[in-house]
Design an enzyme around this catalytic site. Structure first.
Site, PDB file in Angstrom:
ATOM      1  N   GLY A  82     -10.252  -3.300  -3.630  1.00  0.00           N
ATOM      2  CA  GLY A  82     -11.503  -4.052  -3.718  1.00  0.00           C
ATOM      3  C   GLY A  82     -12.573  -3.616  -2.744  1.00  0.00           C
TER       4      GLY A  82
ATOM      5  N   GLY B 115      -9.180   1.717  -3.583  1.00  0.00           N
ATOM      6  CA  GLY B 115     -10.393   2.294  -3.024  1.00  0.00           C
ATOM      7  C   GLY B 115     -10.982   3.446  -3.817  1.00  0.00           C
TER       8      GLY B 115
ATOM      9  N   ASP C 158      -7.568  -1.370 -13.961  1.00  0.00           N
ATOM     10  CA  ASP C 158      -7.587  -2.836 -13.919  1.00  0.00           C
ATOM     11  C   ASP C 158      -8.568  -3.361 -14.961  1.00  0.00           C
ATOM     12  OD1 ASP C 158      -5.875  -2.899 -11.787  1.00  0.00           O
ATOM     13  OD2 ASP C 158      -7.307  -3.751 -10.353  1.00  0.00           O
TER      14      ASP C 158
ATOM     15  N   GLY D 165      -9.009   0.044  -9.655  1.00  0.00           N
ATOM     16  CA  GLY D 165      -9.199  -1.400  -9.812  1.00  0.00           C
ATOM     17  C   GLY D 165     -10.658  -1.702 -10.025  1.00  0.00           C
ATOM     18  N   SER D 166     -11.311  -2.144  -8.960  1.00  0.00           N
ATOM     19  CA  SER D 166     -12.710  -2.556  -9.044  1.00  0.00           C
ATOM     20  C   SER D 166     -13.634  -1.372  -9.300  1.00  0.00           C
ATOM     21  CB  SER D 166     -13.095  -3.239  -7.737  1.00  0.00           C
ATOM     22  OG  SER D 166     -12.031  -4.056  -7.274  1.00  0.00           O
TER      23      SER D 166
ATOM     24  N   ARG E  47      -1.162  10.105   3.262  1.00  0.00           N
ATOM     25  CA  ARG E  47      -0.809  11.099   4.283  1.00  0.00           C
ATOM     26  C   ARG E  47       0.393  10.648   5.093  1.00  0.00           C
ATOM     27  NH1 ARG E  47      -3.462  15.612   4.984  1.00  0.00           N
ATOM     28  NH2 ARG E  47      -5.632  15.844   4.363  1.00  0.00           N
TER      29      ARG E  47
ATOM     30  N   LYS F 153       0.278  -8.304 -12.862  1.00  0.00           N
ATOM     31  CA  LYS F 153       0.650  -8.521 -11.462  1.00  0.00           C
ATOM     32  C   LYS F 153       1.343  -9.854 -11.244  1.00  0.00           C
ATOM     33  CE  LYS F 153      -3.249  -5.918  -9.475  1.00  0.00           C
ATOM     34  NZ  LYS F 153      -2.609  -4.796  -8.771  1.00  0.00           N
TER      35      LYS F 153
END
Lengths: 300, 163
Positions: free
Chosen positions: A161, A222, A32, A243-244, A173, A89
């Site tokens: 995030g 995550g 990102d 992302g973050s 999973r 996005k």
């Protein structure tokens, strides 16, 4: 299907062409980025693609309000800066945003729960587009519904995030575990599976036969460390979206590079250890139980 | 990794992002030993990004992007445009009886090919321009497109039959 300029039997936007790009991104990291400078850092670190967006999920979470498609001028500036594919996005169900992104020539559209959904009942009819789509999923039924709508790449959603890998692991999973169970089901049981998954029978039968989704599956939501990347790759993800986790960390450039190395050499703990040294602080993480909004619950 | 090169008789460099491949070859210390093997005549088949890696000149690449210089072609990255211009088409290939299904994804294009290079297939870039998409020089074979995305093994067989 439309014709390209390359001859009379030539076709653009075919399933093979759309899924093919996702295949080419396997084993890599998609990062990102919110501006050209970050896009450059991502490319320099070895990202296989960048996701252009206005705010990373951690900031969207903090700021609240409605999160929308990015400003086209920002996306174009990033396209001019890097040579790797640029994704962007659109809101869930917001086919007009997707049309705008297609007209800009983005390489993949992410119909994403990280933005505020625009339609509470319908995802975008992705077959209507030449540009390929990636969609999030928390379980196998959701993944197969997105594929039935034309998604050419699935990413497990995780919880964007948060810098907390627990939801990504749960979703991976769930999806991969159910695929393993499907391969053991007999023909009669597959009808029941289709009902329970709320997914098209044909796709359920195909997955039972092949033991894999008909499109690649990456992991998102995550990932904050090289070991996180190694974990989800070992669980069966084919690439990772970060992302973050990179640009909210103390020192983004070396962390970006380290996550690329760990994704490539995910089976080699000594290599993951080597690249994990001295990266500074990871992004501050959030406990899932304390969240007001779970982005992964958007979409259905 | 360098130790993986010890027992190979030939190499296939598949599709992907050539910038990333080039960086990871360097950071893992694999670039130099592979370069050495290729210069000693290791047979190679490069598709898309792999073609870029085997070429002698990369146009529109990053300044730090390296290639192995094993076939005398200059290659322009993303010559056919972005993903929305990616396409598939059946092409005629010298040496194959039936047309080959060729899948082009953000594909590189050959801009110039030296005298030693055999051009085995071409496509039209536009009305005026026809460009090479499958080339061979000695035991190095390169394609702009992705035979690995189709079930058609004829080009891989062509490569293997000449080992």
């Amino acid at each position: 299907m439309a014709e390209s300029n390359s001859g009379s039997n030539s076709q653009i936007g075919t399933v093979r062409v759309k899924r093919g790009l996702a295949d080419m991104l396997r084993g890599g990291v998609i990062m990102d980025v919110v501006n050209p400078a970050e896009a450059k850092i991502a490319e320099d670190a070895g990202a296989v693609a960048v996701m252009a967006l206005e705010r990373v999920p951690a900031d969207i979470r903090r700021d609240g309000g409605v999160a929308r498609m990015s400003d086209p001028s920002m996306i174009e500036a990033i396209q001019e800066t890097v040579t790797i594919p640029v994704m962007a996005k659109a809101r869930i169900g917001h086919f007009a945003e997707a049309q705008v992104l297609e007209s800009l020539g983005v390489d993949y559209v992410d119909e994403s729960e990280v933005l505020t959904p625009a339609d509470e009942a319908h995802h975008i009819d992705k077959w209507a587009f030449t540009v390929p789509f990636v969609c999030g999923a928390t379980n196998l039924g959701e993944a197969l519904r997105r594929i039935s709508e034309g998604a050419c790449l699935i990413r497990s959603k995780g919880e964007a995030g948060t810098g907390n890998i627990v939801e990504a692991v749960r979703h991976l999973r769930s999806i991969l575990g159910d695929i393993r169970k499907l391969t053991q089901a007999d023909a009669a049981e597959l009808f029941d599976w289709a009902k329970r998954l709320q997914a098209p029978l044909g796709l359920v039968q195909e997955v039972a036969e092949t033991g894999t989704l008909p499109v690649p599956m990456f992991c998102a939501g995550g990932i904050a460390t090289p070991a996180d990347a190694s974990l989800v790759m070992q669980l069966g993800a084919q690439s990772v979206f970060v992302g973050s986790g990179i640009f909210k960390s103390e020192d983004p450039a070396p962390r970006a590079k380290a996550i690329v190395e760990a994704t490539t050499h995910y089976r080699d703990p000594a290599m993951v250890a080597k690249v994990s040294r001295g990266l500074g602080d990871a992004m501050p993480g959030l406990e899932i139980g304390e969240l007001d909004t779970k982005l992964s619950e958007r979409g259905w | 990794m360098p130790e993986d090169l010890e027992t190979i008789d030939a190499i296939i460099l598949p599709g992907g992002e050539s910038t990333t491949i080039s960086m990871l070859l360097e950071s893992s210390g694999t670039f130099e030993p592979l370069q050495e093997l290729l210069s000693q005549g290791l047979p190679a088949f490069g598709t898309c990004a792999g073609m870029i890696m085997l070429s002698n000149k990369v146009l529109d690449g990053r300044t730090d992007q390296r290639s192995f210089d094993r076939i005398d072609i200059s290659v322009r990255r993303n010559a056919f445009g972005r993903q929305i211009a990616s396409f598939e088409t059946d092409i005629d290939v010298i040496g194959l009886e039936e047309p080959f299904p060729a899948v082009f994804i953000r594909a590189p294009g050959v801009e110039t090919a030296g005298p030693e290079v055999e051009v085995l297939a071409t496509v039209k870039l536009d009305e005026q321009t026809e460009i090479p998409v499958l080339c061979r020089q000695n035991n190095v074979l390169v394609s702009s497109f992705h035979p690995e995305l189709t079930g058609d093994l004829r080009l891989h067989q062509m490569f293997l039959s000449e080992l």
